[in-house]
Motif scaffolding. Structure first.
Motif, PDB file in Angstrom:
ATOM      1  N   SER A 158      -1.646  -7.675  -5.794  1.00 55.89           N
ATOM      2  CA  SER A 158      -1.278  -7.865  -4.382  1.00 55.89           C
ATOM      3  C   SER A 158      -2.269  -7.176  -3.459  1.00 55.89           C
ATOM      4  N   ALA A 159      -2.660  -5.942  -3.807  1.00 54.42           N
ATOM      5  CA  ALA A 159      -3.617  -5.198  -2.981  1.00 54.42           C
ATOM      6  C   ALA A 159      -4.971  -5.881  -2.976  1.00 54.42           C
ATOM      7  N   ALA A 160      -5.403  -6.389  -4.132  1.00 64.62           N
ATOM      8  CA  ALA A 160      -6.692  -7.081  -4.205  1.00 64.62           C
ATOM      9  C   ALA A 160      -6.689  -8.326  -3.327  1.00 64.62           C
ATOM     10  N   ALA A 161      -5.573  -9.065  -3.359  1.00 68.36           N
ATOM     11  CA  ALA A 161      -5.475 -10.261  -2.528  1.00 68.36           C
ATOM     12  C   ALA A 161      -5.548  -9.909  -1.045  1.00 68.36           C
ATOM     13  N   LEU A 162      -4.894  -8.823  -0.669  1.00 67.51           N
ATOM     14  CA  LEU A 162      -4.914  -8.405   0.732  1.00 67.51           C
ATOM     15  C   LEU A 162      -6.297  -7.936   1.159  1.00 67.51           C
ATOM     16  N   LEU A 163      -6.948  -7.164   0.305  1.00 71.50           N
ATOM     17  CA  LEU A 163      -8.263  -6.631   0.651  1.00 71.50           C
ATOM     18  C   LEU A 163      -9.332  -7.713   0.706  1.00 71.50           C
ATOM     19  N   LEU A 164      -9.105  -8.808  -0.017  1.00 75.04           N
ATOM     20  CA  LEU A 164     -10.093  -9.890  -0.025  1.00 75.04           C
ATOM     21  C   LEU A 164      -9.907 -10.871   1.121  1.00 75.04           C
ATOM     22  N   LYS A 165      -8.815 -10.701   1.846  1.00 78.20           N
ATOM     23  CA  LYS A 165      -8.592 -11.602   2.986  1.00 78.20           C
ATOM     24  C   LYS A 165      -9.678 -11.405   4.033  1.00 78.20           C
ATOM     25  N   SER A 166     -10.104 -12.477   4.639  1.00 74.18           N
ATOM     26  CA  SER A 166     -11.160 -12.387   5.650  1.00 74.18           C
ATOM     27  C   SER A 166     -10.621 -12.049   7.029  1.00 74.18           C
ATOM     28  N   ARG A 167      -9.320 -12.165   7.177  1.00 76.38           N
ATOM     29  CA  ARG A 167      -8.754 -11.840   8.478  1.00 76.38           C
ATOM     30  C   ARG A 167      -7.387 -11.202   8.296  1.00 76.38           C
ATOM     31  N   ARG A 168      -6.976 -10.447   9.245  1.00 70.12           N
ATOM     32  CA  ARG A 168      -5.689  -9.782   9.217  1.00 70.12           C
ATOM     33  C   ARG A 168      -4.582 -10.779   9.435  1.00 70.12           C
ATOM     34  N   ALA A 208      11.761   1.322 -20.489  1.00 67.60           N
ATOM     35  CA  ALA A 208      11.368   2.140 -21.636  1.00 67.60           C
ATOM     36  C   ALA A 208      10.338   1.417 -22.493  1.00 67.60           C
ATOM     37  N   ARG A 209      10.417   0.083 -22.529  1.00 67.47           N
ATOM     38  CA  ARG A 209       9.482  -0.700 -23.351  1.00 67.47           C
ATOM     39  C   ARG A 209       8.172  -0.994 -22.627  1.00 67.47           C
ATOM     40  N   SER A 210       8.235  -1.150 -21.310  1.00 64.08           N
ATOM     41  CA  SER A 210       7.032  -1.587 -20.578  1.00 64.08           C
ATOM     42  C   SER A 210       6.391  -0.508 -19.734  1.00 64.08           C
ATOM     43  N   GLY A 211       7.161   0.519 -19.345  1.00 62.76           N
ATOM     44  CA  GLY A 211       6.619   1.564 -18.492  1.00 62.76           C
ATOM     45  C   GLY A 211       6.242   1.040 -17.115  1.00 62.76           C
ATOM     46  N   ASP A 212       5.261   1.675 -16.506  1.00 61.66           N
ATOM     47  CA  ASP A 212       4.848   1.320 -15.144  1.00 61.66           C
ATOM     48  C   ASP A 212       3.892   0.130 -15.092  1.00 61.66           C
ATOM     49  N   LEU A 213       3.448  -0.359 -16.245  1.00 64.91           N
ATOM     50  CA  LEU A 213       2.392  -1.370 -16.267  1.00 64.91           C
ATOM     51  C   LEU A 213       2.718  -2.620 -15.452  1.00 64.91           C
ATOM     52  N   PRO A 214       3.891  -3.242 -15.592  1.00 70.12           N
ATOM     53  CA  PRO A 214       4.146  -4.452 -14.798  1.00 70.12           C
ATOM     54  C   PRO A 214       4.067  -4.216 -13.293  1.00 70.12           C
ATOM     55  N   ILE A 215       4.655  -3.125 -12.823  1.00 69.46           N
ATOM     56  CA  ILE A 215       4.615  -2.833 -11.388  1.00 69.46           C
ATOM     57  C   ILE A 215       3.191  -2.515 -10.946  1.00 69.46           C
ATOM     58  N   LEU A 216       2.460  -1.768 -11.765  1.00 69.44           N
ATOM     59  CA  LEU A 216       1.065  -1.453 -11.441  1.00 69.44           C
ATOM     60  C   LEU A 216       0.245  -2.721 -11.313  1.00 69.44           C
ATOM     61  N   LEU A 217       0.391  -3.656 -12.256  1.00 69.24           N
ATOM     62  CA  LEU A 217      -0.360  -4.914 -12.198  1.00 69.24           C
ATOM     63  C   LEU A 217       0.013  -5.716 -10.963  1.00 69.24           C
ATOM     64  N   LEU A 218       1.310  -5.767 -10.650  1.00 69.61           N
ATOM     65  CA  LEU A 218       1.759  -6.490  -9.461  1.00 69.61           C
ATOM     66  C   LEU A 218       1.153  -5.895  -8.200  1.00 69.61           C
ATOM     67  N   LEU A 219       1.163  -4.573  -8.105  1.00 69.46           N
ATOM     68  CA  LEU A 219       0.614  -3.916  -6.915  1.00 69.46           C
ATOM     69  C   LEU A 219      -0.898  -4.092  -6.830  1.00 69.46           C
ATOM     70  N   ILE A 220      -1.580  -3.995  -7.952  1.00 70.46           N
ATOM     71  CA  ILE A 220      -3.043  -4.140  -7.951  1.00 70.46           C
ATOM     72  C   ILE A 220      -3.449  -5.544  -7.540  1.00 70.46           C
ATOM     73  N   PHE A 249       0.814  -1.218   0.000  1.00 68.49           N
ATOM     74  CA  PHE A 249       0.000   0.000   0.000  1.00 68.49           C
ATOM     75  C   PHE A 249       0.851   1.274   0.000  1.00 68.49           C
ATOM     76  N   TRP A 250       2.008   1.225   0.621  1.00 64.74           N
ATOM     77  CA  TRP A 250       2.899   2.386   0.609  1.00 64.74           C
ATOM     78  C   TRP A 250       3.431   2.611  -0.812  1.00 64.74           C
ATOM     79  N   SER A 251       3.799   1.530  -1.478  1.00 68.44           N
ATOM     80  CA  SER A 251       4.235   1.638  -2.871  1.00 68.44           C
ATOM     81  C   SER A 251       3.112   2.171  -3.752  1.00 68.44           C
ATOM     82  N   MET A 252       1.894   1.713  -3.508  1.00 72.82           N
ATOM     83  CA  MET A 252       0.749   2.198  -4.275  1.00 72.82           C
ATOM     84  C   MET A 252       0.497   3.677  -4.008  1.00 72.82           C
ATOM     85  N   ALA A 253       0.745   4.105  -2.778  1.00 74.91           N
ATOM     86  CA  ALA A 253       0.569   5.520  -2.451  1.00 74.91           C
ATOM     87  C   ALA A 253       1.537   6.383  -3.255  1.00 74.91           C
TER      88      ALA A 253
END
Length: 508
Positions: free
Chosen positions: A495-505, A481-493, A127-131
């Protein structure tokens, strides 16, 4: 070493004060301080304070305070533009710094809160990286002082060619988390080399790449028959720049540097900095004739303003060897509150002007970043001042340029942290793209930067002068230069989705 359990007992106010200090220490990793180890200690303190937060609400406050400390130190130069005309704007300076630091810190506060709500310290890495990504894009974006920039000249900066600045931020935070996790759980200390050794390897590889850049025949400064560029640095302080008595002094100084006889090969192009021509393009034909005569049939790139249909533009003009305008690029990403006032008609109705607007109520934005052609030097991507801080925009062209051309007026940023940080970010653009950069700055720091971010020649801050230097060769297009931010954005998204879908901390 202070245990997290010791921190847990602290009050929210005490934790916030510690976070404020930790954020400021983290900011010492940015130029011109560049104390990487202190910055890493500051980040470790941020993780420790996060783990000590008793509630989501407390985590938000800790993250926000940490951000305030970091941005207040890193962006301390933000008061400088308000001190140019201190009688009119000086009272705004503290509000600008507090507002900017507090506003950007909201991104970090949200990251700390989300991480506490879902996941723990590992979630904070995500989440800090996403921020940091969010503040680079949201509301036109302001990616100044990204966390990954602490690695400039420390070896790991070369990883930006592969994973970009946001990947470097993720790598940094992930490394701090892993080391913290190992020390928090003594049984995991045996795994510490698995974290440290790859970092040492990447740092060593980066330092070797930088050393290679200084001596490699296809990249270094000694390569024969590369185009020669002349950088002009008139050194016009902002409080004098538009003074009618001083305008002829600075313009004459630039003309003198333009006509100076070279010690070696004659320049193939001459570069003046941002808004260095004190005439509108519409009425500058006489000035163009004088400049062209001084240049001796060499093309000149000029920074100046122009007016069209009642709108002013901050422009870069290519003056051909015949003294005729060959191309005009209008700055497309303007500085909010500096070059234009958000709110448009409302701002005009309230007579609110951008700080850099001499006429009207601000500048108009050009269509988009695009390459320009300069005879004998190929395609250059022009970047006017602020535009060089946006990695995703610099790499967003469909056709790759041959080199980057940055003209700027860093007199707005003061004499210390601002110009140094602006130069540091320009250097990162070259690493990310594998392209050299020509940088002409009004008061400095003008520099030639090679495709690995190394400065091959420069003019000091606050110095008037010119510099003839060869344009280094470009490297093949980098992975970033060829891929831009897309790979990191997908990785973060993901990862964040997996964390937010967790039922417990999940405890880290």
């Amino acid at each position: 070493m202070l245990r997290v359990t010791d921190l847990t007992a602290w009050s929210t106010r005490r934790k916030m004060l510690a976070a404020l200090a930790g954020g400021a220490v983290t900011g010492l990793g940015q130029a011109p301080f560049s104390i990487v180890w202190l910055s890493l200690i500051g980040l470790a303190a941020g993780f420790a304070l996060f783990r000590a937060a008793a509630t989501v609400r407390q985590a938000v406050w800790i993250g926000w305070a940490f951000g305030v400390g970091y941005f207040a130190l890193t962006l301390s130069w933000i008061v400088e533009p308000f001190l140019i005309d201190i009688a009119r704007h000086g009272w705004m300076a503290p509000f600008a710094l507090i507002g900017m630091a507090g506003g950007l810190a909201l991104f970090w506060g949200a990251a700390f809160g989300l991480a506490k709500w879902r996941g723990g310290a590992l979630a904070l890495v995500v989440f800090w990286s996403m921020a940091e990504v969010a503040r680079s894009y949201v509301m036109t974006g302001f990616p100044w002082g990204l966390l990954g920039y602490i690695w400039l000249d420390a070896g790991l900066d070369q990883m930006a060619a592969i994973i970009g600045p946001h990947g470097l931020t993720l790598l940094t935070l992930g490394g701090v988390w892993a080391v913290m996790a190992a020390f928090t759980h003594p049984k995991r200390l045996i795994l510490l080399p698995l974290v440290v050794l790859p970092f040492i390897g990447m740092i060593g590889f980066g330092l070797a790449q930088a050393a290679l850049s200084q001596g490699h025949p296809s990249i270094g400064t000694a390569q024969p028959q590369r185009p020669v560029v002349r950088l002009i640095q008139p050194n016009a302080p902002q409080h004098q720049k538009w003074d009618p008595e001083m305008i002829p002094v600075f313009f004459g100084r630039s003309l003198g540097f333009t006509s100076a006889q070279p010690e070696g090969r004659a320049p193939d192009v001459i570069i003046w900095p941002e808004t260095s021509v004190p005439y509108l393009l519409n009425t500058a034909q006489g000035a163009f004739e004088v400049i062209s005569q001084a240049a001796g049939k060499v093309p000149v790139v000029l920074g100046m303003q122009r007016r069209e249909a009642g709108q002013y533009f901050n422009s870069l003009v290519v003056l051909g060897p015949d003294g005729v305008v060959a191309d005009v690029y209008d700055k497309s990403h303007l500085v909010p509150f500096g070059e234009y006032m958000p709110g448009g008609a409302l701002a005009a109705a309230l007579s609110l002007k951008g700080l850099a607007a001499n006429d009207g109520y601000g500048f108009g934005a050009g269509a988009a970043l695009r390459s320009i052609e300069i005879a004998g030097l190929g395609r250059a991507l022009p970047l006017i001042c602020y535009e060089a801080i946006f990695p995703h925009e610099v790499g967003g062209l469909t056709t790759r340029p041959d080199w980057l051309l940055h003209i700027t007026n860093d007199a707005w940023f003061g004499r210390y942290t601002g110009p140094q940080q602006h130069l540091a970010q320009a250097r990162f653009r070259t690493i990310e793209q594998g392209l050299p950069m020509v940088r002409a700055a009004n008061t400095g720091i003008s520099a030639m930067i090679d495709a690995r971010g190394q400065i091959t020649a420069s003019l000091a801050l606050g110095q008037a002068g010119y510099l003839d230097v060869e344009l280094p060769q470009a490297l093949p297009a980098t992975l970033y230069a060829r891929s831009g931010d897309l790979p990191i954005l997908l990785l973060l998204i993901v990862s964040a989705a997996a964390l937010l879908l967790k039922s417990r901390r999940v405890s880290s």
